[in-house]
Design a protein around this motif. Structure first.
Motif, PDB file in Angstrom:
ATOM      1  N   TYR A 135     -73.565 -15.056  24.670  1.00  0.00           N
ATOM      2  CA  TYR A 135     -73.557 -13.584  24.653  1.00  0.00           C
ATOM      3  C   TYR A 135     -72.678 -13.045  25.783  1.00  0.00           C
ATOM      4  O   TYR A 135     -71.819 -12.188  25.563  1.00  0.00           O
ATOM      5  CB  TYR A 135     -74.995 -13.105  24.794  1.00  0.00           C
ATOM      6  N   TRP A 191     -76.158  -7.996  34.261  1.00  0.00           N
ATOM      7  CA  TRP A 191     -77.212  -7.957  33.252  1.00  0.00           C
ATOM      8  C   TRP A 191     -78.451  -8.614  33.837  1.00  0.00           C
ATOM      9  O   TRP A 191     -78.377  -9.593  34.580  1.00  0.00           O
ATOM     10  CB  TRP A 191     -76.787  -8.699  31.986  1.00  0.00           C
ATOM     11  N   GLY A 214     -81.398  -4.843  31.509  1.00  0.00           N
ATOM     12  CA  GLY A 214     -80.231  -4.800  30.644  1.00  0.00           C
ATOM     13  C   GLY A 214     -78.944  -4.716  31.458  1.00  0.00           C
ATOM     14  O   GLY A 214     -78.865  -5.240  32.566  1.00  0.00           O
ATOM     15  N   LEU A 257     -76.769   0.962  30.980  1.00  0.00           N
ATOM     16  CA  LEU A 257     -76.797   1.082  29.529  1.00  0.00           C
ATOM     17  C   LEU A 257     -78.256   1.052  29.099  1.00  0.00           C
ATOM     18  O   LEU A 257     -78.920   0.036  29.256  1.00  0.00           O
ATOM     19  CB  LEU A 257     -76.011  -0.062  28.883  1.00  0.00           C
ATOM     20  N   ARG A 264     -81.756   1.881  26.595  1.00  0.00           N
ATOM     21  CA  ARG A 264     -82.372   1.647  25.289  1.00  0.00           C
ATOM     22  C   ARG A 264     -82.525   0.182  24.922  1.00  0.00           C
ATOM     23  O   ARG A 264     -83.605  -0.258  24.654  1.00  0.00           O
ATOM     24  CB  ARG A 264     -81.658   2.411  24.182  1.00  0.00           C
ATOM     25  N   GLN A 265     -81.472  -0.592  24.883  1.00  0.00           N
ATOM     26  CA  GLN A 265     -81.572  -1.983  24.455  1.00  0.00           C
ATOM     27  C   GLN A 265     -81.294  -2.921  25.621  1.00  0.00           C
ATOM     28  O   GLN A 265     -80.394  -2.668  26.423  1.00  0.00           O
ATOM     29  CB  GLN A 265     -80.560  -2.295  23.357  1.00  0.00           C
ATOM     30  N   PRO A 315     -77.889  -5.325  23.684  1.00  0.00           N
ATOM     31  CA  PRO A 315     -77.170  -4.704  22.571  1.00  0.00           C
ATOM     32  C   PRO A 315     -75.982  -5.561  22.145  1.00  0.00           C
ATOM     33  O   PRO A 315     -75.595  -6.488  22.870  1.00  0.00           O
ATOM     34  CB  PRO A 315     -76.698  -3.367  23.168  1.00  0.00           C
ATOM     35  N   PRO A 316     -75.389  -5.257  21.009  1.00  0.00           N
ATOM     36  CA  PRO A 316     -74.220  -6.022  20.571  1.00  0.00           C
ATOM     37  C   PRO A 316     -73.105  -5.984  21.623  1.00  0.00           C
ATOM     38  O   PRO A 316     -72.955  -4.985  22.337  1.00  0.00           O
ATOM     39  CB  PRO A 316     -73.777  -5.302  19.291  1.00  0.00           C
ATOM     40  N   THR A 367     -71.014  -2.875  21.859  1.00  0.00           N
ATOM     41  CA  THR A 367     -71.680  -1.736  22.489  1.00  0.00           C
ATOM     42  C   THR A 367     -71.529  -1.822  24.010  1.00  0.00           C
ATOM     43  O   THR A 367     -71.284  -0.822  24.688  1.00  0.00           O
ATOM     44  CB  THR A 367     -73.171  -1.702  22.099  1.00  0.00           C
ATOM     45  N   VAL A 368     -71.645  -3.032  24.538  1.00  0.00           N
ATOM     46  CA  VAL A 368     -71.489  -3.230  25.986  1.00  0.00           C
ATOM     47  C   VAL A 368     -70.050  -2.920  26.391  1.00  0.00           C
ATOM     48  O   VAL A 368     -69.811  -2.257  27.408  1.00  0.00           O
ATOM     49  CB  VAL A 368     -71.885  -4.662  26.399  1.00  0.00           C
ATOM     50  N   GLN A 428     -82.291 -12.109  19.815  1.00  0.00           N
ATOM     51  CA  GLN A 428     -81.531 -10.853  19.817  1.00  0.00           C
ATOM     52  C   GLN A 428     -80.088 -11.099  20.237  1.00  0.00           C
ATOM     53  O   GLN A 428     -79.163 -10.580  19.645  1.00  0.00           O
ATOM     54  CB  GLN A 428     -82.168  -9.826  20.745  1.00  0.00           C
ATOM     55  N   SER A 469     -77.046 -10.509  17.835  1.00  0.00           N
ATOM     56  CA  SER A 469     -76.128  -9.423  18.148  1.00  0.00           C
ATOM     57  C   SER A 469     -74.702  -9.923  18.307  1.00  0.00           C
ATOM     58  O   SER A 469     -73.769  -9.167  18.208  1.00  0.00           O
ATOM     59  CB  SER A 469     -76.564  -8.686  19.410  1.00  0.00           C
TER      60      SER A 469
END
Length: 193
Positions: A76, A121, A126, A145, A147-148, A151-152, A155-156, A187, A191
């Motif tokens: 990731y 991260w 996050g 960032l 909410r998640q 994230p994908p 998005t990052v 996840q 993602s």
């Protein structure tokens, strides 16, 4: 004359000792597995890994069929780095008591042209863009960032581009409860697909 031994009481000293001993053994095994994974990450190749582990008297950590957090985070983070143009030598990630990743950004913001930036991260917070610390300073977070947690990668990458342009959305928010690491790994793997 026959004597019968009575079973130890569930809350007696013997039961407390047995529970404490079992807990100690479990914690020791967890520490050894973490150490084995850390050593294995540092190895250049399989023979080097085996040699390093044997020197320390460690067995290789158990590997499962499903991707663990360590391999999911590495993949990731690598994808995020590729999308934002961070070279591999400026990227690190690790899974110990806390899972973290670091990407040294090559770009700077217009309002802080003299300071290096980093994308970091954390499994609880996050992604965030922060100023590289000087010495033992705590790195000041420019934006987070929200909410998640994972994230994908695209998005990052967009979040980083926005932060470098001066957009400061996603400021600090309450720390969410820790996610199960197997769910987090799934996840990240999902993602990045």
């Amino acid at each position: 004359m026959t004597s019968t031994l009575s079973p130890p009481h569930a809350d007696g000293p013997a039961a407390r000792f047995a529970a404490s001993h079992a807990n100690e053994l479990r914690e020791r095994d967890e520490h050894r597995d973490r150490a084995a994974r850390a050593v294995a990450r540092m190895a250049r190749d399989r023979p080097d890994k085996i040699l390093l582990l044997s020197i320390l008297g460690l067995e290789p950590a158990a590997e499962t069929g499903a991707p663990g957090l360590e391999s999911a985070l590495a993949g990731y983070t690598r994808q995020v780095a590729e999308l934002i143009g961070v070279p591999a030598e400026a990227v690190t990630c690790e899974v110990t008591d806390t899972a973290t990743a670091y990407l040294g950004l090559t770009a700077r913001t217009a309002d802080l042209p003299q300071r290096d930036l980093m994308l970091v991260w954390d499994e609880r917070l996050g992604w965030s863009v922060a100023i590289e610390p000087r010495g033992d300073d705590e790195p000041p977070v420019i934006c987070r960032l929200g909410r998640q947690i994972a994230p994908p990668p695209a998005t990052v990458a967009q979040f980083v581009a926005d932060a470098l342009r001066g957009s400061r959305h996603g400021q600090l928010s309450p720390v969410p409860a820790r996610l199960d690491r197997a769910i987090l790994a799934a996840q990240m793997t999902g993602s990045s697909a």
